[in-house]
Scaffold this motif. Structure first.
Motif, mmCIF file in Angstrom:
data_model
loop_
_atom_site.group_PDB
_atom_site.id
_atom_site.type_symbol
_atom_site.label_atom_id
_atom_site.label_comp_id
_atom_site.label_asym_id
_atom_site.label_seq_id
_atom_site.Cartn_x
_atom_site.Cartn_y
_atom_site.Cartn_z
ATOM 1 N N GLN A 185 -25.952 34.008 -7.817
ATOM 2 C CA GLN A 185 -25.764 32.755 -7.095
ATOM 3 C C GLN A 185 -25.933 31.560 -8.032
ATOM 4 N N ASN A 186 -25.000 30.576 -7.939
ATOM 5 C CA ASN A 186 -25.108 29.348 -8.738
ATOM 6 C C ASN A 186 -24.804 28.111 -7.903
ATOM 7 N N SER A 187 -25.182 28.156 -6.623
ATOM 8 C CA SER A 187 -24.963 27.004 -5.740
ATOM 9 C C SER A 187 -26.110 25.998 -5.909
ATOM 10 N N GLY A 188 -26.070 24.926 -5.087
ATOM 11 C CA GLY A 188 -26.977 23.819 -5.287
ATOM 12 C C GLY A 188 -28.449 24.152 -5.204
ATOM 13 N N TRP A 189 -28.835 25.003 -4.238
ATOM 14 C CA TRP A 189 -30.246 25.342 -4.112
ATOM 15 C C TRP A 189 -30.776 26.069 -5.353
ATOM 16 N N MET A 190 -29.885 26.599 -6.172
ATOM 17 C CA MET A 190 -30.300 27.345 -7.369
ATOM 18 C C MET A 190 -30.519 26.423 -8.572
ATOM 19 N N GLU A 191 -30.410 25.120 -8.372
ATOM 20 C CA GLU A 191 -30.501 24.173 -9.490
ATOM 21 C C GLU A 191 -31.720 24.400 -10.384
ATOM 22 N N PRO A 192 -32.937 24.556 -9.857
ATOM 23 C CA PRO A 192 -34.085 24.725 -10.763
ATOM 24 C C PRO A 192 -34.031 26.014 -11.572
ATOM 25 N N PHE A 193 -33.368 27.046 -11.050
ATOM 26 C CA PHE A 193 -33.270 28.306 -11.803
ATOM 27 C C PHE A 193 -32.389 28.149 -13.039
ATOM 28 N N TYR A 194 -31.521 27.131 -13.042
ATOM 29 C CA TYR A 194 -30.626 26.897 -14.171
ATOM 30 C C TYR A 194 -31.127 25.796 -15.101
ATOM 31 N N THR A 195 -31.823 24.786 -14.550
ATOM 32 C CA THR A 195 -32.198 23.633 -15.366
ATOM 33 C C THR A 195 -33.602 23.714 -15.940
ATOM 34 N N ASP A 196 -34.481 24.496 -15.345
ATOM 35 C CA ASP A 196 -35.824 24.661 -15.906
ATOM 36 C C ASP A 196 -35.717 25.451 -17.207
ATOM 37 N N PRO A 197 -36.131 24.885 -18.349
ATOM 38 C CA PRO A 197 -35.989 25.605 -19.626
ATOM 39 C C PRO A 197 -36.805 26.889 -19.688
ATOM 40 N N ARG A 198 -37.793 27.017 -18.821
ATOM 41 C CA ARG A 198 -38.617 28.232 -18.820
ATOM 42 C C ARG A 198 -38.153 29.247 -17.776
ATOM 43 N N SER A 199 -37.037 28.969 -17.123
ATOM 44 C CA SER A 199 -36.561 29.853 -16.062
ATOM 45 C C SER A 199 -36.179 31.231 -16.615
ATOM 46 N N PRO A 200 -36.732 32.300 -16.028
ATOM 47 C CA PRO A 200 -36.365 33.659 -16.457
ATOM 48 C C PRO A 200 -35.201 34.242 -15.653
ATOM 49 N N TYR A 201 -34.487 33.387 -14.924
ATOM 50 C CA TYR A 201 -33.459 33.870 -13.991
ATOM 51 C C TYR A 201 -32.384 34.695 -14.701
ATOM 52 N N LYS A 202 -31.754 34.121 -15.719
ATOM 53 C CA LYS A 202 -30.665 34.826 -16.401
ATOM 54 C C LYS A 202 -31.181 36.056 -17.147
ATOM 55 N N ALA A 203 -32.387 35.950 -17.677
ATOM 56 C CA ALA A 203 -32.972 37.117 -18.347
ATOM 57 C C ALA A 203 -33.213 38.245 -17.357
ATOM 58 N N LEU A 204 -33.645 37.889 -16.122
ATOM 59 C CA LEU A 204 -33.847 38.920 -15.097
ATOM 60 C C LEU A 204 -32.532 39.611 -14.768
ATOM 61 N N VAL A 205 -31.465 38.833 -14.575
ATOM 62 C CA VAL A 205 -30.164 39.435 -14.286
ATOM 63 C C VAL A 205 -29.780 40.408 -15.393
ATOM 64 N N THR A 206 -29.979 39.987 -16.638
ATOM 65 C CA THR A 206 -29.638 40.847 -17.779
ATOM 66 C C THR A 206 -30.398 42.163 -17.732
ATOM 67 N N GLU A 207 -31.694 42.100 -17.476
ATOM 68 C CA GLU A 207 -32.514 43.308 -17.503
ATOM 69 C C GLU A 207 -32.239 44.207 -16.298
ATOM 70 N N VAL A 208 -31.946 43.621 -15.137
ATOM 71 C CA VAL A 208 -31.602 44.451 -13.977
ATOM 72 C C VAL A 208 -30.302 45.200 -14.233
ATOM 73 N N VAL A 209 -29.308 44.527 -14.824
ATOM 74 C CA VAL A 209 -28.052 45.209 -15.170
ATOM 75 C C VAL A 209 -28.332 46.361 -16.118
ATOM 76 N N GLN A 210 -29.161 46.123 -17.121
ATOM 77 C CA GLN A 210 -29.483 47.164 -18.091
ATOM 78 C C GLN A 210 -30.182 48.353 -17.429
ATOM 79 N N ALA A 211 -31.089 48.060 -16.505
ATOM 80 C CA ALA A 211 -31.842 49.145 -15.863
ATOM 81 C C ALA A 211 -31.013 49.888 -14.835
ATOM 82 N N ALA A 212 -30.144 49.174 -14.123
ATOM 83 C CA ALA A 212 -29.410 49.786 -13.016
ATOM 84 C C ALA A 212 -28.269 50.669 -13.486
ATOM 85 N N MET A 213 -27.668 50.328 -14.616
ATOM 86 C CA MET A 213 -26.444 51.015 -15.024
ATOM 87 C C MET A 213 -26.719 52.185 -15.955
ATOM 88 N N ALA A 214 -26.000 53.268 -15.740
ATOM 89 C CA ALA A 214 -25.937 54.375 -16.677
ATOM 90 C C ALA A 214 -24.831 54.077 -17.689
#
Length: 491
Positions: A27-56
């Motif tokens: 999700q990248n809609s308006g309510w997600m603004e702090p997940f994208y603009t906070d420099p300490r946000s782990p949001y994108k890193a979480l997506v990366t690691e979930v993809v790595q863990a979920a996929m064979a």
């Protein structure tokens, strides 16, 4: 529903092969603004690691950003599609440029439509085939709370709970405090939806592998199904009964060992722990009945008490039962199965089926408190409200029945076979052995050589046939004796 043309094109890359197919919706809609603009946000890193863990390694994926589709701004929008798990570098290169979306020709932040995104993933990205759909969201459907928000929430709820495509749905509420220029947030929700029965099996296998727990340590909240495996029976104490010995296996299954030669076993007293298996719901009330099934035959299991009250996740209740195995259809000691298993045990799969009627579910207080902590001020999403139609549920406990057969019937059968073989050999020998028979023709004694089954003509001194000697396993007879001829057996 408007769907990104890019997502439609990439959908053709998701194969219908033995590998699993994943669609990751970010999700990248308006309510997600702090997940994208906070420099300490782990949001994108979480997506990366979930993809790595979920996929064979051989799995396929479509990774897409979503908000709400508008003319000139389709949603979801595919970012990556490929066969095989992408490495972290590629995922970072795709996710790092992603920003909060705005409405076309406007500075206003984009709204969100969760149902639209999940529906597009099922119908377009997966193309109606099995797979897993992952949704990363803050659980808010619109930053401006427009009048269509309630309707979209209901559509999302109906898609998950009422739709037939999704067989299993889980939610992972995660703590993720972020501060943006316009909004702040305390948590994030990761959903996974298993599409079709094959998708359910793929999700169960993933959870069993433990790969996902290396990234998300929170227990999953079950959204669907709420009418299957809602409780778990764990044997706590077993009292043996004549003719049957019980044991609890390390995986919690019940094993029963029966002696096939013994009389029908009596009922055993078993104490169970009944556990709530549908976190985060409390079973506030339900009536319980059970039955044991074995070899196509069922027998009721008497439970004491026959109901549960306020059964919360992680807090088991005790049940006593009188269990008698249904042995009416078990193979007899002279059956082929028994003879094959002589001297050892034949393992038969059985089960105890538990049914909950008039089931009443409510969210546990612990989960409500956690949601309030992660999403302060937000109403609890409707998706966590169990459908009123779900008033019955079932669960199954596998039982391993080992039927012990003695070697007596097999030895008796082997002995009989040898006796029959000996008799057959004796008959064969008698049938092929040559014999000497004394006959008298017109006062003249003769010795005739013959064997069983032979028809030997007898002649007088003038060379005329006067009779026929018939020989069987049991003796000799004269046949076709000529009128006036003097023929007899013996001297």
């Amino acid at each position: 529903m408007k769907v990104s043309s890019a997502l439609l094109a990439y959908a053709l890359c998701v194969p219908a092969a033995h590998a699993a197919s994943h669609v990751f919706l970010v999700q990248n809609s308006g309510w997600m603004e702090p997940f994208y603009t906070d420099p300490r946000s782990p949001y994108k890193a979480l997506v990366t690691e979930v993809v790595q863990a979920a996929m064979a390694p051989d799995d396929a994926l479509v990774l897409a950003a979503f908000n709400q589709s508008l003319p000139g701004a389709p949603s979801p929008r595919a970012l990556l599609a490929q066969q095989g798990k992408p490495d972290r570098t590629r995922l970072r290169n795709v996710l790092n440029p992603l920003e909060v979306a705005r409405k076309p020709n406007s500075t206003a932040l984009a709204d969100t439509d969760l149902g639209e995104a999940v529906g597009a993933a099922i119908d377009t990205a997966l193309g109606g085939k099995p797979g897993l759909v992952w949704l990363f969201t803050n659980n808010r459907n619109s930053p401006n709370n427009d009048q269509a928000t309630a309707r979209r929430n209901r559509e999302f709820y109906q898609l998950i709970h009422g739709g037939k495509a999704i067989g299993k749905a889980l939610a992972f509420p995660l703590k993720m405090p972020v501060q943006g220029a316009q909004y702040r947030a305390g948590g994030l929700m990761v959903y996974v939806f298993a599409v079709q029965p094959q998708g359910v099996r793929e999700l169960d296998a993933l959870l069993a592998s433990g790969r996902l727990r290396q990234v998300i340590t929170e227990p999953p909240a079950r959204l669907k199904p709420l009418d299957q495996d809602t409780v778990r029976l764990v044997p706590a104490r077993v009292e043996n009964t004549p003719g049957v010995r019980y044991a609890v296996l390390p995986d919690g299954r019940l094993r029963a060992e029966l002696d096939a030669a013994a009389p029908a076993p009596g009922d055993a007293r078993i104490t169970w722990r009944i556990e709530n298996a549908i976190y985060p719901y409390t079973i506030s009330a339900a009536h319980i009945d059970a039955q044991a099934a074995l070899a196509g035959h069922v027998k009721p299991v008497r439970l004491e008490p026959d109901h549960v009250r306020d059964l919360a996740p992680g807090k088991p209740q005790t049940l006593a039962s009188s269990l008698g195995l249904p042995v009416a259809n078990l193979p007899g000691k002279w059956s082929l199965a028994a003879l094959r298993s002589a001297g050892s045990a034949q393992v038969l799969p059985g089960r105890i089926e538990v049914r909950l009627a008039d089931q009443q579910l409510e969210l546990s207080q612990a989960f409500r408190q956690r949601m309030a902590e992660l999403f302060p001020g937000d109403p609890l999403p409707d998706i966590f409200t169990p459908p009123e139609s779900l008033q019955a549920a079932r669960a199954t406990l596998p039982v391993e029945v080992r039927l012990q057969y003695g070697a007596g019937p097999l030895m008796a059968l082997i002995g009989g076979a040898f006796a029959l073989l000996g008799a057959t050999g004796a008959l064969a020998l008698a049938a092929t052995r040559g014999r000497k028979v004394v006959v008298t023709v017109d006062g003249e004694q003769r010795t005739v050589r013959t064997k069983a089954g032979a028809r030997t003509p007898l002649f007088n001194a003038a060379g005329d046939q006067v009779a026929e000697l018939h020989t069987t396993l049991f003796g000799h007879t004269l046949a076709n004796v000529r009128e006036g001829a003097n023929v007899r057996l013996g001297r």
